[in-house]
Design a protein around this motif. Structure first.
Motif, PDB file in Angstrom:
ATOM      1  N   ALA B  46       4.542   4.189   9.416  1.00 25.51           N
ATOM      2  CA  ALA B  46       4.409   4.362   7.990  1.00 25.51           C
ATOM      3  C   ALA B  46       5.318   5.655   7.398  1.00 25.51           C
ATOM      4  O   ALA B  46       5.899   5.469   6.210  1.00 25.51           O
ATOM      5  CB  ALA B  46       3.265   4.457   7.157  1.00 25.51           C
ATOM      6  N   ASP B  52      11.344   4.558   7.835  1.00 28.41           N
ATOM      7  CA  ASP B  52       9.859   4.212   7.906  1.00 28.41           C
ATOM      8  C   ASP B  52       9.397   4.486   6.401  1.00 28.41           C
ATOM      9  O   ASP B  52       8.841   3.584   5.771  1.00 28.41           O
ATOM     10  CB  ASP B  52       8.993   4.880   8.895  1.00 28.41           C
ATOM     11  CG  ASP B  52       9.506   4.458  10.260  1.00 28.41           C
ATOM     12  OD1 ASP B  52       9.949   3.253  10.263  1.00 28.41           O
ATOM     13  OD2 ASP B  52       9.308   5.168  11.092  1.00 28.41           O
ATOM     14  N   THR B  56       7.869   1.947   3.557  1.00 29.49           N
ATOM     15  CA  THR B  56       6.749   1.969   2.968  1.00 29.49           C
ATOM     16  C   THR B  56       6.719   1.871   1.521  1.00 29.49           C
ATOM     17  O   THR B  56       5.865   1.181   0.749  1.00 29.49           O
ATOM     18  CB  THR B  56       5.882   3.461   3.412  1.00 29.49           C
ATOM     19  OG1 THR B  56       5.664   3.375   4.808  1.00 29.49           O
ATOM     20  CG2 THR B  56       4.461   3.755   2.913  1.00 29.49           C
ATOM     21  N   THR B  60       5.543  -0.693  -1.157  1.00 25.36           N
ATOM     22  CA  THR B  60       4.417  -0.030  -2.181  1.00 25.36           C
ATOM     23  C   THR B  60       4.922  -0.740  -3.534  1.00 25.36           C
ATOM     24  O   THR B  60       4.095  -1.010  -4.395  1.00 25.36           O
ATOM     25  CB  THR B  60       4.571   1.262  -2.181  1.00 25.36           C
ATOM     26  OG1 THR B  60       4.240   1.922  -0.797  1.00 25.36           O
ATOM     27  CG2 THR B  60       3.743   2.166  -3.339  1.00 25.36           C
ATOM     28  N   ALA B 301       1.494   1.590   2.877  1.00 22.54           N
ATOM     29  CA  ALA B 301       1.739   2.290   4.233  1.00 22.54           C
ATOM     30  C   ALA B 301       0.929   1.487   5.302  1.00 22.54           C
ATOM     31  O   ALA B 301       1.526   1.530   6.532  1.00 22.54           O
ATOM     32  CB  ALA B 301       1.103   3.615   4.119  1.00 22.54           C
ATOM     33  N   LYS B 304       3.137  -1.296   6.199  1.00 26.62           N
ATOM     34  CA  LYS B 304       4.336  -0.980   7.418  1.00 26.62           C
ATOM     35  C   LYS B 304       3.944  -0.555   8.368  1.00 26.62           C
ATOM     36  O   LYS B 304       4.587  -0.867   9.498  1.00 26.62           O
ATOM     37  CB  LYS B 304       4.939   0.098   6.243  1.00 26.62           C
ATOM     38  CG  LYS B 304       6.119   0.678   7.278  1.00 26.62           C
ATOM     39  CD  LYS B 304       7.383  -0.365   7.674  1.00 26.62           C
ATOM     40  CE  LYS B 304       8.297   0.388   8.701  1.00 26.62           C
ATOM     41  NZ  LYS B 304       8.140   0.846   9.961  1.00 26.62           N
ATOM     42  N   GLY B 305       2.897   0.357   8.525  1.00 20.46           N
ATOM     43  CA  GLY B 305       2.325   0.834   9.855  1.00 20.46           C
ATOM     44  C   GLY B 305       1.941   0.027  10.653  1.00 20.46           C
ATOM     45  O   GLY B 305       2.264  -0.282  12.020  1.00 20.46           O
ATOM     46  N   SER B 321      -3.509  -5.277   9.681  1.00 24.69           N
ATOM     47  CA  SER B 321      -3.360  -4.786   8.427  1.00 24.69           C
ATOM     48  C   SER B 321      -4.294  -5.639   7.423  1.00 24.69           C
ATOM     49  O   SER B 321      -4.795  -5.266   6.487  1.00 24.69           O
ATOM     50  CB  SER B 321      -2.110  -4.745   7.760  1.00 24.69           C
ATOM     51  OG  SER B 321      -1.714  -5.890   7.275  1.00 24.69           O
TER      52      SER B 321
END
Lengths: 295, 371, 517
Positions: B46, B52, B56, B60, B301, B304-305, B321
């Motif tokens: 993230a 990255d 994120t 968002t 985040a 994305k992470g 997620s």
């Protein structure tokens, strides 16, 4: 003659595709009549569908698969009940979360068990149900109907959703009634999922329900929270589905294929219209969605 | 006293996030992964590089819009589960305007696009608002149903009216170049655009409307007690329709970042459930606009992470997620836990002011659920 | 003789606030025992412990001389109470509206044919015939006839109450608790109920009545226990006491039961003219006509549910009733046909709603916001749609001082204030712009005695300053004390009109029950 044959075909496939709907809708009916909103039907179906495929694969028995679905659905429902009945989480928020949870957990487990996050291995034809679920779903309808109508506990379920304080003052534990309804709801929705993964298809795949839990919810509302009308609604929605599959890519008039999107949205559109009172009236149980707090 | 009152409000969600995330990470142990390793991948994925971080922020942005959408409706006492449908309608409207009016001058085109997004989403939000206000049908079911109807409708419009002739994918033709908004080179190619600032602005506007204007006061009054608002001369039905339309418009703004700032076109099914995650965002932020920005960042985040997990771990996929999101929502929503933990926190005002003997019978008589 | 019920040093607190402190008293078998006290005095809490809904923190309750189980906590649910022959009729009936009278009565004690005894009890088909036989017998014995197959939602309040009593008798209850049983009844239904209760006592049942209506206590009870602030402050034989003594015990100081109204000022032009108004609804209005003039208080008396709520609806929300309403309403000379609530209020109308928790306040919001509710569009509270909190704060602190609102905190949540203080917020707000026409509906309901006097004075003051007041109340005392003219409403009609001093309680009571002179 050809027309007749396709009519029979559509009737047959209507019965088949409405089976998961009927199971799930009956499950939703029990939960909602007892006063617990169940938009987690979708998630319960997913979990049940996965459980059925996984157990059927490992035991090589579809019947065991069905029981696996019941077990997984019930387990998921117990978690749901824990949040909405005991911890008084908002039923709509928790329902949404449980749908997410199921959508995340099923591929997660598929990856762990089968090293694929898209679908479980295929079941051979003999390990799938042929017609059984159709019959069982209608038997379940009969049981639910008779239970609610004729037995004391059925009466308790109905009153739990209307006037829980009345039930409580008659000395019956509202939470217990709701617990049982929600768990049964999970079992039935689980069977709904099973009839997707080991009856209509040969494996469980990612997000397999594709909104059928919500369609079951729609059928339940269309059926005014009553068993028989709900079953009829499931058949109607199943018919739309069967029709849509059949008309896919078919050119009926002009040069363009029939836009099946319009048939796909029909169940949802009908539900909106019913709720708005354009087509009949549908009234929810009075205490639906209100957590019960014993004094 | 003010601090004492605020403290649990800040602590509760933080504890909930921690518990939710820890539970979720523990789950990865089942898959034979080291939870700490997974956590590290999530954080690095993230925030590990400019790209990255840009991604994120890209995730968002729509979450701020949908979070604001859910929150705005909630302040009027309505549950908007329909942000998913509203954002699709908004995005499609942007694409339609961008395709149908290719000659709009450069300065006007982005404004036109934003307007289209608001109107498209707004109409889709106004429908359940109208149904609730005038026909009395419950918005939860209606918004769910309208999500599916929107899915059918957008896919039909895309495939039959605005199809991209050069592609097999279900997507529209590209919008005219004048509609495209700038991406920031700082993020090494991540599609973060002006849309992010539009989102921040939207948060400010929502805050201002809700807490500083008469309109906001009236909307919140309706959300708190429809009958009291009605007796005070507030048109509850109108306020709810308006609130739902605004909520829809906010969700529709997702289309700005997606169509004008990222894909140049409308793609069927582009949203990985922004509308539903918006519920989590709003819930975690307790429907406060600025907290929503922070909470959207958290979920962005996470999203994305988690997308790094597919490549970087053996057995855990990005689906984690979803699990994490669900667990965080559940931990935040389990109100009963706090009752068990400390009922006393509820009595914040000095006891001597409370009626000498409480009248539980009176309180019960008038208990009515909010939604 | 062993008492049917004995409370021994019962204690109960909620969140650290004592609701019941050392409650001790006895109820003799075959008597009618009244429990009186103001709102929040703890009488309902004590009864709910007897019924098993709450568990006492300390102390015990003896039934026919036996403590149930010895430990106070052992009485864990109403089921235990039901099994020991205790039944309760709650103020808000515990009846499920879409179900039949029969299903409501047998709920929880369903019977079935012995053929099904192989099934678990909760799954044996209900034998409704069997239940009906038993019920018919009970109904004959006590003279309580009900159509068993009728749905509750289609039955009158009096009949619903009868179903509640039958529910208890069907469970062989020996001790019957009735919580505010006459709140929703007409005087005629009330005397019918009292006759039934007396018959029950003659047949050996014990009756406990929770009420705050002292006259009814005097006419029906044998004994009375008085609660104040969570304690028992007195016990009397009815034959040895009187209303004044009970009132003093209940409140804790001498009370004047009547407010002195100063002579009315010059009555001027009408502020409200209603002519031939009918409303098609469940409890509709039928050809209602009357006027309220500036400088007078017009009282509307009647049992609740006879059109008062609908009258308020028509006055406040004309736009919502354009289709269902006929006739004309004029406020301050202007016809309100098609007006929104906001437009009506802008004419100069103030409203004190009967259910302030539902219609008057935003409970989760601070006092400050509650003061603003309804005034938000006016200067100086807002300009061009933007709120001015600094101006608001100033106004609110002034109001808190003037009306003595406690706690004097603008940020205190409305739900944490006492009933009287909540009502003061409503009054401060509605009086802010000196309404020319004031509608006060049940203005003192659920309000402590000190606040009642304050509110009455405020209403009289408004009259002195030239406002026209429409007072809707089911408390006869309030109506008689304040009104210059009294209208009696029954079944959606104005049945009678009295001038100040002409009306007696008997005459009003008769008319409230629908008697035509």
């Amino acid at each position: 003659m050809e027309f007749l044959a396709s009519g029979v075909q559509i009737f047959e496939s209507t019965l088949r595709v409405s089976t998961p709907l009927l199971f799930a809708a009956l499950g939703g009916l029990l939960s909602e009549r007892s006063g617990v909103v169940n938009i987690a039907l979708e998630g319960m179906m997913l979990i049940g569908g996965f459980g059925a495929a996984a157990v059927a694969l490992s035991t090589q028995s579809p019947v065991a698969g069905a029981f696996g679905a019941i077990f997984c659905g019930a387990l998921f429902a117990i978690l749901y009940g824990l949040f909405v009945i005991e911890l008084k989480a908002d039923q709509i928020v928790a329902g949404t979360a449980f749908n997410m949870l199921a959508a995340g957990v099923t591929p997660f487990l598929m990856k762990v068990f089968y090293d694929s996050s898209t679908s479980t291995p295929s079941l051979p034809l003999e390990l799938r149900f042929q017609q059984g679920p159709v019959w069982i779903s209608w038997v379940c309808l009969g049981l639910v109907w008779a239970w609610l109508k004729y037995t004391p506990s059925g009466l308790w379920v109905r009153i739990a959703g209307e006037h829980p304080e009345a039930l409580d003052s008659a000395g019956i534990r509202v939470k217990r009634v709701r617990w049982i309804s929600v768990i049964l709801s999970g079992c039935l929705a689980g069977l709904g999922g099973a009839s997707l993964s080991i009856f209509l298809a040969s494996s469980f795949s990612r997000n397999m329900t594709a909104g059928r839990g919500f369609m079951a919810l729609a059928a339940l509302i269309f059926g005014k929270w009553k068993p028989v009308p709900t079953a009829i609604a499931c058949l109607l929605f199943g018919f739309f589905d069967a029709l849509q599959i059949r008309l896919q890519g078919v050119v009926l008039w002009g040069s363009e294929p029939v836009p099946v999107q319009f048939i796909q949205v029909l169940p949802y559109l009908v539900t909106v219209l019913v709720l708005a009172g354009v087509v009949g009236q549908s009234k929810a149980p009075r205490s639906l969605g209100v957590p019960f707090q014993a004094n | 006293m003010r601090f004492k009152e605020k403290l649990p409000q800040i602590l509760k969600p933080l504890i909930s996030i921690m518990v939710g995330l820890s539970l979720g990470l523990l789950v990865t142990k089942i898959a034979g992964e080291d939870p700490w390793n997974v956590l590290e991948i999530l954080v690095r994925g993230a925030f590990g590089s400019r790209y990255d971080f840009g991604m994120t922020l890209f995730y968002t942005t729509p979450l701020i819009f949908t979070g604001l959408s859910v929150a705005f409706a909630f302040h009027s006492g309505l549950f908007n589960i329909g942000a998913e449908g509203q954002l699709a309608m908004g995005a499609l409207s942007v694409a339609a305007v961008g395709i149908l009016f290719p000659n709009a001058p450069g300065f006007l085109a982005p404004v036109l696009g934003v307007l289209a997004a608001v109107v498209g989403g707004g109409i889709w939000g106004a429908i359940p608002g109208w149904l609730r206000a005038r026909r009395g049908s419950h918005e939860v079911i209606n918004t769910i149903m309208l999500n599916f109807i929107a899915a059918g409708l957008t896919s039909w419009v895309t495939l039959y009216l605005l199809k991209n002739p050069d592609s097999q994918n279900p997507e529209t033709a590209a919008v005219a170049p004048s509609y495209l908004i700038r991406q920031f080179s700082f993020f090494d190619g991540a599609p973060v655009s002006m849309a992010f600032f539009v989102a921040l602005m939207a948060a400010f506007v929502v805050w201002f409307i809700l807490w500083k204007t008469v309109l906001g006061f009236e909307i919140r009054a309706v959300g708190q007690s429809e009958s009291a608002a009605r007796s005070a001369g507030i048109d509850a039905a109108k306020m709810r329709m308006l609130a739902m339309a605004i909520a829809g418009g906010l969700a529709g703004l997702v289309g700005v970042g997606e169509v004008m700032g990222n894909a140049d076109r409308f793609r069927v099914g582009f949203s990985p459930g922004y509308g539903f995650t918006g519920i989590a965002v709003a819930l975690l932020a307790r429907n406060r606009p600025f907290a929503i920005v922070a909470s959207a960042l958290l979920f962005g985040a996470l999203h994305k992470g988690a997308s790094e997990l597919d490549l970087e771990t053996e057995n855990v996929t990005r689906d984690l997620s979803l699990i994490l999101q669900a667990l965080v929502i559940l931990c935040v929503s389990a109100e009963g836990v706090w009752d068990l933990a400390g009922e006393r926190y509820k009595l914040l005002i000095k006891k001597k002011w409370i009626r000498s003997a409480p009248s539980p019978e009176l309180a019960e008589e008038h208990y009515s659920p909010k939604v | 003789m062993i008492p049917a019920v004995e409370f021994r040093r019962l204690n109960k607190s909620f969140h650290g606030v004592h609701a019941n402190v050392d409650i001790s008293f006895k109820v003799m078998k075959g008597t009618i025992h009244a429990i009186i006290g103001e709102n929040g005095a703890g009488k309902s809490t004590a009864m709910k412990m007897l019924y098993g809904t709450y568990q006492p923190d300390q102390g015990e309750i003896l039934i026919h001389g036996k403590s149930w189980g010895g430990k106070p906590k052992s009485w864990t649910s109403p089921l235990d109470a039901i099994r020991s022959g205790i039944g309760m009729v709650h103020q808000h009936f515990m009846l499920s509206a879409p179900h039949t009278a029969l299903d409501n009565i047998l709920l929880g004690v369903e019977t079935s044919h012995p053929f099904f005894s192989f099934l678990p009890k909760s799954l044996r088909p209900i034998s409704r015939v069997q239940a009906q036989v038993k019920l018919d017998r009970i109904a004959d014995q006590y003279g309580l006839k009900v159509d068993w197959s009728a749905k509750v939602e289609n039955l009158s309040v009096g009949i619903q109450q009868r179903i509640e009593i039958l529910k208890l008798l069907y469970r062989d209850a020996e001790i019957l608790i009735l919580d505010e049983p006459t709140a929703v009844l007409t005087p005629q239904e009330t005397s019918e109920l009292f006759a039934q209760l007396k018959k029950l006592c003659q047949l050996g049942k014990t009756v406990l009545i929770i009420t705050h209506k002292l006259k009814e206590v005097m006419s029906i009870a044998d004994h009375v226990t008085v609660f104040r602030a969570g304690r028992v402050v007195g016990e009397r034989e009815i034959s040895e006491t009187n209303i004044e003594e009970l009132a003093t015990l209940m409140v804790g100081r001498k009370v004047r039961l009547q407010a002195d109204a100063p002579p009315p000022p010059q009555v001027k032009e009408p502020v409200l003219e209603i002519s031939g108004v009918s409303l098609a609804a469940r409890h509709g209005l039928k050809n209602v006509s009357f006027q309220v003039k500036a400088g007078e208080i017009v009282g509307i008396s009647g049992v609740e549910g006879n059109g008062q709520a609908e009258l308020l609806q028509v006055l406040l929300h004309p736009k919502d009733h354009t289709e269902s309403m006929t006739g004309e309403v004029k406020v301050l000379g202007k016809s309100t046909a098609g007006m929104t609530t906001e437009q009506v209020k802008e004419l100069g109308v103030g409203v004190i709603p009967d259910d302030r928790l539902r219609d008057g306040l935003l409970l989760d919001r601070p006092v400050r916001d509650n003061f603003l509710l309804g005034l938000q569009r006016r200067k100086p509270f807002s300009r061009a749609g933007i709120l001015s909190y600094s101006k608001l704060s100033k106004e609110v602190s002034r109001a808190i001082e003037e009306y003595d609102i406690r706690p004097p905190l603008q940020q205190a949540k409305a739900s944490l204030l006492s009933g009287g203080n909540q009502q003061k917020i409503v009054i401060a707000r509605e009086f802010k712009y000196s309404p020319k026409f004031l509608i006060a509906s049940q203005p003192t309901r659920g309000v402590d005695v000190g606040a009642i006097e304050f509110i009455h004075k405020r209403i009289l003051k408004a009259r002195q300053e030239g406002s026209g007041v429409l007072l809707i109340s089911s408390e006869l005392d309030e109506i008689l004390a304040l009104s210059d003219r009294i209208l009696v409403m029954f079944d959606g009609r104005i049945l009678a009109e009295f001038k100040r001093g002409e009306a007696t309680e008997q005459a009003l009571g008769l008319r409230m029950g629908g008697a035509v002179s």
